[in-house]
Design a protein around this motif. Structure first.
Motif, PDB file in Angstrom:
ATOM      1  N   UNK A   1       0.752  -1.217   0.048  1.00  0.00           N
ATOM      2  CA  UNK A   1      -0.104  -0.098   0.048  1.00  0.00           C
ATOM      3  C   UNK A   1       1.043   1.085  -0.040  1.00  0.00           C
ATOM      4  N   UNK A   2       0.243   2.111  -0.709  1.00  0.00           N
ATOM      5  CA  UNK A   2       0.835   3.719  -0.583  1.00  0.00           C
ATOM      6  C   UNK A   2       1.260   3.925   0.973  1.00  0.00           C
ATOM      7  N   UNK A   3       2.471   4.560   1.225  1.00  0.00           N
ATOM      8  CA  UNK A   3       2.650   4.960   2.468  1.00  0.00           C
ATOM      9  C   UNK A   3       3.725   6.323   2.336  1.00  0.00           C
ATOM     10  N   UNK A   4       3.325   7.327   3.091  1.00  0.00           N
ATOM     11  CA  UNK A   4       4.134   8.623   3.035  1.00  0.00           C
ATOM     12  C   UNK A   4       5.473   8.073   3.771  1.00  0.00           C
ATOM     13  N   UNK A   5       6.506   8.764   3.588  1.00  0.00           N
ATOM     14  CA  UNK A   5       7.868   8.496   4.306  1.00  0.00           C
ATOM     15  C   UNK A   5       7.840   8.688   5.651  1.00  0.00           C
ATOM     16  N   UNK A   6       7.047   9.685   6.105  1.00  0.00           N
ATOM     17  CA  UNK A   6       6.754  10.274   7.447  1.00  0.00           C
ATOM     18  C   UNK A   6       5.988   9.100   8.264  1.00  0.00           C
ATOM     19  N   UNK A   7       5.062   8.547   7.568  1.00  0.00           N
ATOM     20  CA  UNK A   7       4.343   7.276   8.058  1.00  0.00           C
ATOM     21  C   UNK A   7       5.174   6.286   8.210  1.00  0.00           C
ATOM     22  N   UNK A   8       5.961   6.052   7.442  1.00  0.00           N
ATOM     23  CA  UNK A   8       6.939   4.926   7.420  1.00  0.00           C
ATOM     24  C   UNK A   8       7.924   5.148   8.577  1.00  0.00           C
TER      25      UNK A   8
ATOM     26  N   UNK B   1      13.364  21.435  10.740  1.00  0.00           N
ATOM     27  CA  UNK B   1      12.078  21.881  11.687  1.00  0.00           C
ATOM     28  C   UNK B   1      10.733  21.186  10.870  1.00  0.00           C
ATOM     29  N   UNK B   2      10.584  21.240   9.727  1.00  0.00           N
ATOM     30  CA  UNK B   2       9.416  20.653   9.025  1.00  0.00           C
ATOM     31  C   UNK B   2       9.414  19.196   9.035  1.00  0.00           C
ATOM     32  N   UNK B   3      10.740  18.600   8.782  1.00  0.00           N
ATOM     33  CA  UNK B   3      10.845  17.100   8.899  1.00  0.00           C
ATOM     34  C   UNK B   3      10.348  16.671  10.212  1.00  0.00           C
ATOM     35  N   UNK B   4      10.785  17.551  11.232  1.00  0.00           N
ATOM     36  CA  UNK B   4      10.271  16.912  12.641  1.00  0.00           C
ATOM     37  C   UNK B   4       8.897  16.904  12.842  1.00  0.00           C
ATOM     38  N   UNK B   5       8.364  18.062  12.294  1.00  0.00           N
ATOM     39  CA  UNK B   5       6.812  18.415  12.217  1.00  0.00           C
ATOM     40  C   UNK B   5       6.104  17.054  11.791  1.00  0.00           C
ATOM     41  N   UNK B   6       6.593  16.896  10.434  1.00  0.00           N
ATOM     42  CA  UNK B   6       5.894  15.828   9.958  1.00  0.00           C
ATOM     43  C   UNK B   6       5.735  14.491  10.370  1.00  0.00           C
ATOM     44  N   UNK B   7       7.063  14.082  11.130  1.00  0.00           N
ATOM     45  CA  UNK B   7       7.043  12.879  11.738  1.00  0.00           C
ATOM     46  C   UNK B   7       6.329  12.909  13.030  1.00  0.00           C
ATOM     47  N   UNK B   8       6.405  14.043  13.769  1.00  0.00           N
ATOM     48  CA  UNK B   8       5.600  14.211  15.006  1.00  0.00           C
ATOM     49  C   UNK B   8       4.192  13.827  14.633  1.00  0.00           C
ATOM     50  N   UNK B   9       3.442  14.358  13.580  1.00  0.00           N
ATOM     51  CA  UNK B   9       2.238  14.402  13.182  1.00  0.00           C
ATOM     52  C   UNK B   9       1.732  13.146  12.588  1.00  0.00           C
ATOM     53  N   UNK B  10       2.996  12.492  12.121  1.00  0.00           N
ATOM     54  CA  UNK B  10       2.593  10.885  11.629  1.00  0.00           C
ATOM     55  C   UNK B  10       2.383  10.002  12.780  1.00  0.00           C
ATOM     56  N   UNK B  11       3.285  10.333  13.736  1.00  0.00           N
ATOM     57  CA  UNK B  11       3.262   9.566  15.047  1.00  0.00           C
ATOM     58  C   UNK B  11       1.710   9.717  15.499  1.00  0.00           C
ATOM     59  N   UNK B  12       1.187  11.133  15.678  1.00  0.00           N
ATOM     60  CA  UNK B  12      -0.185  11.284  16.338  1.00  0.00           C
ATOM     61  C   UNK B  12      -1.279  10.754  15.501  1.00  0.00           C
ATOM     62  N   UNK B  13      -0.852  10.725  14.024  1.00  0.00           N
ATOM     63  CA  UNK B  13      -1.894  10.163  13.138  1.00  0.00           C
ATOM     64  C   UNK B  13      -2.191   8.931  13.273  1.00  0.00           C
ATOM     65  N   UNK B  14      -1.181   8.120  13.903  1.00  0.00           N
ATOM     66  CA  UNK B  14      -1.218   6.588  14.302  1.00  0.00           C
ATOM     67  C   UNK B  14      -1.767   6.457  15.864  1.00  0.00           C
ATOM     68  N   UNK B  15      -2.322   7.304  16.331  1.00  0.00           N
ATOM     69  CA  UNK B  15      -2.906   7.570  17.601  1.00  0.00           C
ATOM     70  C   UNK B  15      -1.765   7.456  18.918  1.00  0.00           C
ATOM     71  N   UNK B  16      -0.804   7.952  18.545  1.00  0.00           N
ATOM     72  CA  UNK B  16       0.584   7.854  19.789  1.00  0.00           C
ATOM     73  C   UNK B  16       0.686   9.284  20.207  1.00  0.00           C
TER      74      UNK B  16
END
Length: 523
Positions: free
Chosen positions: A6-13, A48-63
């Motif tokens: 499935x398609x997964x953004x690098x931040x979600x990976x 900065x923005x890469x850190x933001x993407x990763x933090x948002x991806x973690x929250x997107x997974x309920x963490x």
């Protein structure tokens, strides 16, 4: 979790990798950092923005996730940037902590570091970033890293061995993984020793040795290479990235990984090296010459969500250029397409839909509840110049489409971006001024004049849209045996006193048929 197919953004990976490594953690920590030793450029923003993407991806997974940003304002001030005023004053403060250097730029901040931080920090909410800010000067002065400092000093030989693996010449005897600031002068001490326990000492400018307990006095800081893993240990950092040069053999994050394991007995923070950013259009980017592009510069041309889109749509290791030339139009068009796909206003294959959907979610400062109005960037360059760059009049032109407060606010921001681009970066063929009367000495032949008169007659009647009008122009040229290019040239000369201009049919409809009829009739 999604299947690999499935398609997964690098931040979600990256988020999945973080969770897999420590699935039971109550809060995940993402860290970014920068040294406020000068004006921060758009390359710094990538961290900065890469850190933001990763933090948002973690929250997107309920963490639960926290994005800490460290200002390394307790670093030693070693070089005066070429674009800073009062260089002679700044030179007097070399070898002091950045936080102790005065603000020579506008004298409105506590110190030079705070000035550099504040001009960048104030833009972060605009692009949807809200990291928890940590100033390292405060951490060191409060002595909160005393344990990590003690461990580093006790393992100085081990640290030297790690660093020497990647050096041509071994580190000199007496080297320590710290800097100490003279308590009286604030300058970095040239001679220092680790006494043992929590005690260190340095030789002051009088040549006298001064001892202190670094649990009680914040005169000491770790050197950057050891500070990185020390903060991983102190804050339990799960993810931190940096420029790709830090990940080569012997780079800061390559050695930090070894120190994390061998000195602090912890796992390294996950992360990846990101590629360099160039500039396309405008002055050539050169930090060494003081020619830099900042986040503020980019926001003058791109809406906040599109700034995010530029980074969300690029893989971390990819090198790319931020465009200020004609490619600005394409970036806007690509974002608009992504937005239409997200709201299912434009069809896309399932795989592409999932990809664009996630990019749009990460790009949007606030995801709209419904499809927003999309005035095209190219079209706005025409409309704003037709109305003499009056945003209020341009809004009246689009009045029937600007139905919500959000649409109106976005329209205003986009207009400002268009006007900035026209003023600073647009090629001359994009710039025009509508004529009040036909320019004197205009040299048109009889066929061109006849064609313009016939075009005026067409405009007096009903015209469904620009496509129909375009076809009618071709019919006129065919009837008069006039080359289409000659007709277009004549029309532009009359309307804007230039041989080329915006797409003629849509331009005329934007300008208003009555106004064009009057000008064509005077030929």
């Amino acid at each position: 979790m999604k299947k690999e197919t499935e398609v997964m953004h690098w931040a979600d990976q990256a988020a999945e990798q973080i969770i897999r490594r420590n699935p039971g953690k109550k809060e995940y920590v993402v860290a970014t950092g920068a040294t406020p030793s000068g004006t921060l450029h758009i390359g710094n923003f990538r961290e900065f923005i890469m850190g933001d993407f990763i933090a948002k991806a973690l929250k997107h997974q309920g963490k639960n996730a926290t994005h800490y940003h460290y200002w390394d304002d307790y670093d030693v001030f070693r070089k005066v940037p070429v674009n800073m005023p009062k260089a002679d004053v700044l030179k007097k403060h070399l070898r002091q902590a950045l936080v102790n250097v005065p603000d020579v730029v506008d004298d409105k901040h506590k110190n030079y570091a705070e000035h550099c931080e504040e001009e960048f920090e104030k833009l972060l909410p605009i692009v949807g970033l809200s990291p928890t800010i940590i100033r390292n000067s405060e951490q060191y002065m409060k002595c909160v890293l005393a344990e990590q400092i003690k461990v580093a000093l006790e393992n100085t030989d081990k640290i030297k061995d790690i660093l020497n693996k990647f050096r041509r010449e071994n580190i000199k005897e007496g080297w320590l993984p710290i800097s100490i600031y003279d308590e009286e002068t604030g300058f970095e001490a040239e001679e220092m020793e680790y006494v043992g326990g929590y005690e260190a000492r340095y030789k002051d400018q009088k040549g006298e040795w001064k001892s202190f307990d670094f649990r009680k006095k914040g005169l000491l800081k770790l050197k950057y290479r050891i500070q990185v893993p020390a903060f991983w240990d102190y804050k339990g950092v799960d993810f931190e990235s940096a420029g790709k040069d830090h990940y080569v053999a012997g780079g800061v994050f390559a050695t930090a990984a070894l120190m994390a394991k061998e000195v602090y007995g912890i796992e390294k923070a996950l992360g990846f090296g990101f590629g360099w950013i160039g500039i396309k259009g405008g002055k050539q980017f050169s930090s060494s010459k003081g020619i830099i592009f900042t986040l503020k510069d980019v926001l003058e041309v791109y809406e906040p969500s599109i700034v995010r889109y530029i980074f969300a749509g690029s893989r971390p290791a990819a090198e790319f250029a931020i465009s200020f030339d004609l490619d600005v139009l394409k970036v806007y068009e690509d974002f608009d397409k992504c937005e239409r796909i997200y709201f299912k206003e434009e069809k896309a294959e399932e795989k592409d839909f999932e990809k664009q959907k996630r990019i749009y979610e990460l790009s949007s400062v606030d995801v709209p509840k419904k499809m927003p109005f999309q005035p095209g960037f190219r079209h706005l360059t025409t409309v704003l110049q037709v109305y003499e760059k009056d945003v209020k009049k341009a809004a009246e032109f689009f009045e029937e489409f600007l139905k919500t407060k959000e649409d109106k606010e976005r329209f205003d921001v986009k207009c400002k971006c268009v006007l900035n681009w026209l003023e600073k970066y647009a090629p001359e063929e994009f710039k025009f001024s509508v004529q009040e009367k036909v320019a004197e000495g205009l040299n048109l032949d009889k066929k061109q004049k006849d064609a313009l008169h016939k075009a005026a007659e067409v405009l007096k009647g009903k015209v469904k849209d620009d496509k129909e009008l375009h076809e009618r122009f071709y019919d006129i040229c065919k009837e008069l045996d006039l080359k289409v290019g000659e007709f277009f040239k004549a029309a532009y000369l009359v309307l804007i006193n230039k041989e080329r201009g915006p797409r003629l049919a849509s331009f005329i409809l934007t300008l208003g048929k009555k106004r064009v009829v009057e000008l064509f009739g005077k030929v």
